[in-house]
Structure formats: C-alpha cells, structure tokens
Design an enzyme around this catalytic site. Structure first.
Site, PDB file in Angstrom:
ATOM      1  N   ASP A  87      11.613  -1.434  -0.475  1.00 56.02           N
ATOM      2  CA  ASP A  87      10.989  -2.760  -0.427  1.00 56.02           C
ATOM      3  C   ASP A  87      11.860  -3.867  -1.020  1.00 56.02           C
ATOM      4  O   ASP A  87      11.541  -5.050  -0.894  1.00 56.02           O
ATOM      5  CB  ASP A  87       9.621  -2.743  -1.120  1.00 56.02           C
ATOM      6  CG  ASP A  87       9.675  -2.153  -2.532  1.00 56.02           C
ATOM      7  OD1 ASP A  87      10.639  -2.457  -3.273  1.00 56.02           O
ATOM      8  OD2 ASP A  87       8.760  -1.391  -2.890  1.00 56.02           O
ATOM      9  N   HIS A  94      17.316   5.701  -0.798  1.00 58.80           N
ATOM     10  CA  HIS A  94      16.855   5.847   0.582  1.00 58.80           C
ATOM     11  C   HIS A  94      17.141   4.605   1.408  1.00 58.80           C
ATOM     12  O   HIS A  94      16.464   4.334   2.397  1.00 58.80           O
ATOM     13  CB  HIS A  94      15.368   6.200   0.598  1.00 58.80           C
ATOM     14  CG  HIS A  94      15.077   7.543   0.007  1.00 58.80           C
ATOM     15  ND1 HIS A  94      13.832   7.914  -0.454  1.00 58.80           N
ATOM     16  CD2 HIS A  94      15.897   8.607  -0.223  1.00 58.80           C
ATOM     17  CE1 HIS A  94      13.896   9.157  -0.930  1.00 58.80           C
ATOM     18  NE2 HIS A  94      15.136   9.590  -0.801  1.00 58.80           N
ATOM     19  N   PRO A 132       0.824  -1.213   0.000  1.00 61.53           N
ATOM     20  CA  PRO A 132       0.000   0.000   0.000  1.00 61.53           C
ATOM     21  C   PRO A 132       0.850   1.251   0.000  1.00 61.53           C
ATOM     22  O   PRO A 132       2.003   1.235   0.410  1.00 61.53           O
ATOM     23  CB  PRO A 132      -0.812  -0.128   1.299  1.00 61.53           C
ATOM     24  CG  PRO A 132       0.025  -1.001   2.180  1.00 61.53           C
ATOM     25  CD  PRO A 132       0.733  -1.962   1.262  1.00 61.53           C
ATOM     26  N   ASP A 133       0.242   2.343  -0.485  1.00 67.02           N
ATOM     27  CA  ASP A 133       0.958   3.606  -0.408  1.00 67.02           C
ATOM     28  C   ASP A 133       0.906   4.115   1.031  1.00 67.02           C
ATOM     29  O   ASP A 133       0.418   3.440   1.931  1.00 67.02           O
ATOM     30  CB  ASP A 133       0.399   4.628  -1.403  1.00 67.02           C
ATOM     31  CG  ASP A 133      -1.056   4.993  -1.110  1.00 67.02           C
ATOM     32  OD1 ASP A 133      -1.471   4.879   0.056  1.00 67.02           O
ATOM     33  OD2 ASP A 133      -1.769   5.387  -2.042  1.00 67.02           O
ATOM     34  N   PHE A 134       1.403   5.307   1.239  1.00 66.92           N
ATOM     35  CA  PHE A 134       1.481   5.822   2.601  1.00 66.92           C
ATOM     36  C   PHE A 134       0.230   6.571   3.024  1.00 66.92           C
ATOM     37  O   PHE A 134      -0.145   6.546   4.190  1.00 66.92           O
ATOM     38  CB  PHE A 134       2.698   6.754   2.743  1.00 66.92           C
ATOM     39  CG  PHE A 134       3.978   6.003   2.957  1.00 66.92           C
ATOM     40  CD1 PHE A 134       4.453   5.766   4.226  1.00 66.92           C
ATOM     41  CD2 PHE A 134       4.698   5.516   1.882  1.00 66.92           C
ATOM     42  CE1 PHE A 134       5.628   5.060   4.433  1.00 66.92           C
ATOM     43  CE2 PHE A 134       5.873   4.815   2.071  1.00 66.92           C
ATOM     44  CZ  PHE A 134       6.336   4.582   3.345  1.00 66.92           C
ATOM     45  N   ARG A 135      -0.439   7.263   2.103  1.00 63.05           N
ATOM     46  CA  ARG A 135      -1.375   8.291   2.515  1.00 63.05           C
ATOM     47  C   ARG A 135      -2.857   7.999   2.267  1.00 63.05           C
ATOM     48  O   ARG A 135      -3.694   8.780   2.699  1.00 63.05           O
ATOM     49  CB  ARG A 135      -1.018   9.608   1.817  1.00 63.05           C
ATOM     50  CG  ARG A 135       0.353  10.111   2.202  1.00 63.05           C
ATOM     51  CD  ARG A 135       0.696  11.385   1.443  1.00 63.05           C
ATOM     52  NE  ARG A 135       1.999  11.876   1.830  1.00 63.05           N
ATOM     53  CZ  ARG A 135       2.254  12.574   2.926  1.00 63.05           C
ATOM     54  NH1 ARG A 135       1.279  12.861   3.747  1.00 63.05           N
ATOM     55  NH2 ARG A 135       3.466  12.976   3.205  1.00 63.05           N
ATOM     56  N   ASN A 186      12.439   3.533  -3.244  1.00 64.49           N
ATOM     57  CA  ASN A 186      11.779   2.450  -2.521  1.00 64.49           C
ATOM     58  C   ASN A 186      12.734   1.691  -1.609  1.00 64.49           C
ATOM     59  O   ASN A 186      13.924   1.538  -1.909  1.00 64.49           O
ATOM     60  CB  ASN A 186      11.120   1.486  -3.507  1.00 64.49           C
ATOM     61  CG  ASN A 186      10.030   2.164  -4.312  1.00 64.49           C
ATOM     62  OD1 ASN A 186       9.523   3.202  -3.913  1.00 64.49           O
ATOM     63  ND2 ASN A 186       9.669   1.589  -5.444  1.00 64.49           N
TER      64      ASN A 186
END
Length: 338
Positions: free
Chosen positions: A143, A160, A67-70, A141
C-alpha cells in the site's frame, strides 16, 4: 527464491473468524505474557536495543481504512466473487494473471496508493528511525504507507513489491507507472509497447522472484538486538521464516491480534514476548511506556500538514515558463525507471 503459495501478497486475517478454542488459547497466551510490553520498553529505555528490525503485515494498515483480505462480506477477496476465480489467492498467481488480468486489476483499484493515509502505527515505526534505533523495516504490504509516513527508502524493504513502478509481466520492459495507474483506474488493460503483453505494477506474485533488496535480511537479522513483529499472520514463505533468523538471545516482541508462528508454541522461547489485542491500542501503550507519545503526535501533525504527493501521482498539466519546473518525487522515479 519465490513466494510460497499458502496465502496472499498482503495478509490480513479476520480476528472474528477464529474458533472458540483459538480464542481461549489467545486469552491464555495474553495472560501468560502480561508485562511483556513493559519488559521490552525497559530494555529500549536502558539502551539495550539499538538495532531494531521490524517485520510487518497488513494488520498495520487496517487502521488506515484498508480492509483485510478475508473478512466475509467486507474483505478484498469478497469483492472478487463475481469473477468466479478458482480460489482467492489465484488473483496473485502469475499464471492466472496471464490468462485473466481483470480480477487483479479490480483489486488493484482498491489498493493503489493515494486514497489512504498512514496511521499511528506507521508513525511509531518512523519514530524508531527518528531515535536512531531502526535498523530496517521488512513489510509485506503493497500500500506504500510506510514511505508516505516518511520512513526512508534505505530503511525499508518492501518484500512483496509496490505500485511505485510497473513493467511488462512477460518481457519485463519498464512501463510508466503513472500510465499504468491511469489505465487500471479507468478499467483498461495497460499493454507493453515492446511485446504487446499485459503490463502490471511491480507487485510480487506467487511464482515470481522476490526483489533483490529482500536479501538484505542475510545481514540485518544477525545484527538485530530486538525484533518487533506486528500485524502479520506469518504464513507466507519465505517471509514468515525471517523471524527465526535472529540470534537466540535476541528478544522478539509480537504485537498482533492473535499468536502466530513461533509464538503459538507453549512455553515461549526465553526472550519472546507478545501483546495481543487491537494493534493500534497496543502500539499507543508501547509509545506511552517509552515516553514517545507527544513526539509521535507532533510528528503526525507536522507530516500531515506537508504537501505529500502520492507515490504515483496523476499527470500534471505543463506549467508556464515562468513557474517552477520542479517535479514530484514519484514522477521523477517513474521517468527514471522507464
């Protein structure tokens, strides 16, 4: 250089949260760039693009079930409401982590590599490498799906950081990544054996330096003859500004749900193209135009049938002396880093 403070480590904004005015501008932009995908595909087929740089964000992983963050109710930030953090991005703030690491560890459980598989978009980028066209991929990402689909480490910049290694957030002493994962997945806090501070995966937080590998951009972007931007909101600095460092004559292609960064300006810079909408559908059409569809499907089937270990695997029991003593790549990497 440190990360900016305007957004999260891995950004994925909900397309449903944009205003009617934004949707209108998206529609206008989409109609004004019709044929952009075909134009870039034509350049690639003509051999005009041999040094492709890809810039990617969280949007390339949503098709893998991350899922995205927001997104309200379902985004990763929504799961942190019980911790009463002062603002969502605080979960990735190194000072906040020092005082309370639990919100981040709760989020980390959902993001740790191993429970998700690469999707068509990842394999499209892998095909760029297979065709000898990928100069480098820069990803926001954490992940690990880029590595999992087979993009070589020397072609990948995880700007990151990642979960592949872990260290003390205070004294930076390396810590076995497998042990860190085991602790976090069992709701325990990994502790540094040297200074007794909290250990965290080597994900870059706000207030921390970017990995040294990130600075390859100073050589890569001036060399690029095509820039492909996909699945990112281009809000985190200094990552977001990378797209402005290619030569002015280099075509830039944005594949996204909505216009971002320099692509929000009208008119677009000469050589800029964008295709807006569902990212996986767009990438599939791009692959069809290039004539790569069958090869990508074959690559996905062959890769998924291999026995691919996660980037960080669980400890395995010792084998009998007569059996093979091979280790997974992730175990070897963890021991080497430790």
């Amino acid at each position: 250089m440190s990360k900016g403070s305007t957004d999260s480590v891995q950004v994925g904004l909900s397309s449903g949260s944009r205003s009617d005015q934004d949707k209108s501008s998206v529609s206008t932009a989409k109609s004004s760039t019709r044929g952009g995908l075909a134009s870039v595909a034509r350049l690639v087929k003509l051999g005009r693009c041999k040094k492709v740089v890809v810039v990617a964000g969280a949007g390339i992983s949503t098709a893998s079930g991350i899922p995205d963050f927001r997104t309200p109710g379902t985004g990763l930030y929504a799961n942190l409401e019980k911790y009463n953090i002062p603002y969502p991005e605080a979960v990735f703030n190194i000072d906040y982590f020092t005082n309370d690491p639990q919100p981040f560890f709760s989020l980390a459980k959902a993001l740790y590599p191993g429970s998700h598989r690469p999707n068509y978009i990842h394999y499209f980028i892998r095909m760029l490498h297979h065709k000898g066209l990928l100069l480098r991929m820069y990803t926001q990402n954490i992940d690990g799906l880029e590595k999992l689909c087979g993009i070589p480490d020397d072609k990948l910049v995880e700007a990151h950081g990642s979960f592949a290694t872990a260290s003390c957030h205070l004294c930076y002493t390396a810590y076995p990544a497998v042990d860190a994962k085991h602790a976090i997945m069992n709701d325990n806090v990994p502790i540094c054996t040297f200074c007794a501070a909290t250990v965290k995966p080597d994900v870059v937080f706000f207030g921390e330096d970017l990995p040294q590998k990130y600075f390859l951009h100073t050589k890569d972007f001036p060399k690029a003859d095509l820039l492909v931007i996909m699945g990112t909101s281009l809000q985190i600095e200094p990552f977001a500004s990378l797209v402005n460092t290619v030569r002015s004559t280099v075509p830039r292609l944005l594949l996204n749900r909505y216009a971002v960064g320099p692509f929000e300006r009208v008119p677009l810079r000469r050589g800029d193209h964008m295709e807006l909408g569902d990212l996986e559908d767009t990438v599939r059409r791009f692959a069809e135009m290039l004539g790569w569809s069958v090869e990508i499907e074959d690559l996905m089937r062959s890769q998924e049938t291999l026995s691919i270990s996660p980037l960080i695997s669980e400890p395995t029991p010792k084998r009998a002396a007569s059996s093979s003593s091979e280790e997974t790549d992730s175990e070897t990497d963890s021991k080497s880093s430790a």
